[in-house]
Design an enzyme around this catalytic site. Sequence first.
Site, short mmCIF file in Angstrom:
data_model
loop_
_atom_site.label_atom_id
_atom_site.label_comp_id
_atom_site.label_asym_id
_atom_site.label_seq_id
_atom_site.Cartn_x
_atom_site.Cartn_y
_atom_site.Cartn_z
N ILE A 154 0.83 -1.20 0.00
CA ILE A 154 0.00 0.00 0.00
C ILE A 154 0.87 1.25 0.00
CG2 ILE A 154 -1.76 1.29 1.26
CD1 ILE A 154 -2.60 -1.47 2.48
N GLU A 162 -12.88 1.41 17.81
CA GLU A 162 -13.83 1.56 16.71
C GLU A 162 -15.11 0.80 17.02
OE1 GLU A 162 -12.04 0.49 12.98
OE2 GLU A 162 -10.32 1.82 13.26
N ASP A 169 -8.34 7.29 9.22
CA ASP A 169 -9.21 6.21 8.75
C ASP A 169 -9.33 5.10 9.80
OD1 ASP A 169 -10.74 5.03 6.48
OD2 ASP A 169 -9.19 3.47 6.57
N ARG A 191 -3.25 1.28 11.39
CA ARG A 191 -4.01 0.80 12.54
C ARG A 191 -3.99 1.88 13.63
NH1 ARG A 191 -5.93 -2.01 9.41
NH2 ARG A 191 -6.17 -4.30 9.40
N HIS A 205 -12.99 4.03 8.71
CA HIS A 205 -12.32 2.79 8.30
C HIS A 205 -12.90 2.24 6.99
CE1 HIS A 205 -9.75 -0.60 10.22
NE2 HIS A 205 -9.60 -0.58 8.91
#
Length: 314
Positions: free
Chosen positions: A146, A255, A250, A226, A274
Amino acid sequence: MRIYFTFEPRPDLREPLLAEFPQVEFIFEKSLSNEELQQADVLVTYGEDLTEESIQYATKLKWIFVASAGIEKMPAQAIIERGILVSNVRGIHKTPMAESMLAHILAIKRALPWMYEQQKKSEWSKKAQQTELRDSTALILGPGAIGSEVGRLLQAFGVTTIGCNRSGKEAAYMNTMISFAQLKEALPQADIVISVLPKTTETTHLLEEEHFAAMKNNAIFMNFGRGNLVDEKVLIQAIETKQIGHAVLDVFEEEPLTSDNPLWTLPNVIVSPHVSSHSSRYVERSLEIFKPSLTKWLKGDTDLENVMDLSRGY
């Protein structure tokens, strides 16, 4: 062989899978069933539905294919003790996530959030504070699949990229590389700081107060890896004291983000729930990784793509 999916691919994806592997019995369900798990030789899952208890039912299970990059919610120790092989879809997220990051960066640089607010108020104003992306420097924490893809896109815009990983080992589309130990010294150079690091013991609260103090006060900080990367209190303090210019988040320590969390309303903060990896092509790309691995597995070859080391967390 019985392969149990805990989700249902679309018919246009499911039917070619059945046709390509007629010797396999496929079970597709919308959730995890312990009864089906007892009979499964292979499990295909997003990972979040597995528990230590459910693993005890999986007496025949030899391989878990995780249609996700993260495994932090899986019962790793229980899986290790059973000797079950785990592979995932590492790299599948690089296109949608890199596009998401680039979209946020360009939106901030070209003042798009400000324009949207002006439109809501029906106000014609040319006072937008717009800057250019070209000739910026981006520091990318975790230049794997990524991180390297966002590096490639940023370089196309004339951005200098600095990659940062544990060892400082060379990575694609990075102009220079540094190790975690050199991070604090490199931060003052960065106009954009992007993290796509996985969740491990080493990355937990890797960024501390001193790191935000070292950043430019107009820097864009982006966390797409993360939420364990930084203590939320430290991040909020850095935003409130204007140690950084913008934060695009994000992922979060907890969460979903609670409705009373100050990150929702702090200025110059973008909350992305996310979703940066979401794409209409997600399952399609997952199966593109799964099918070659299944072909190997049926031949007795366990050298599959993206085999994970659960003890290390990735």
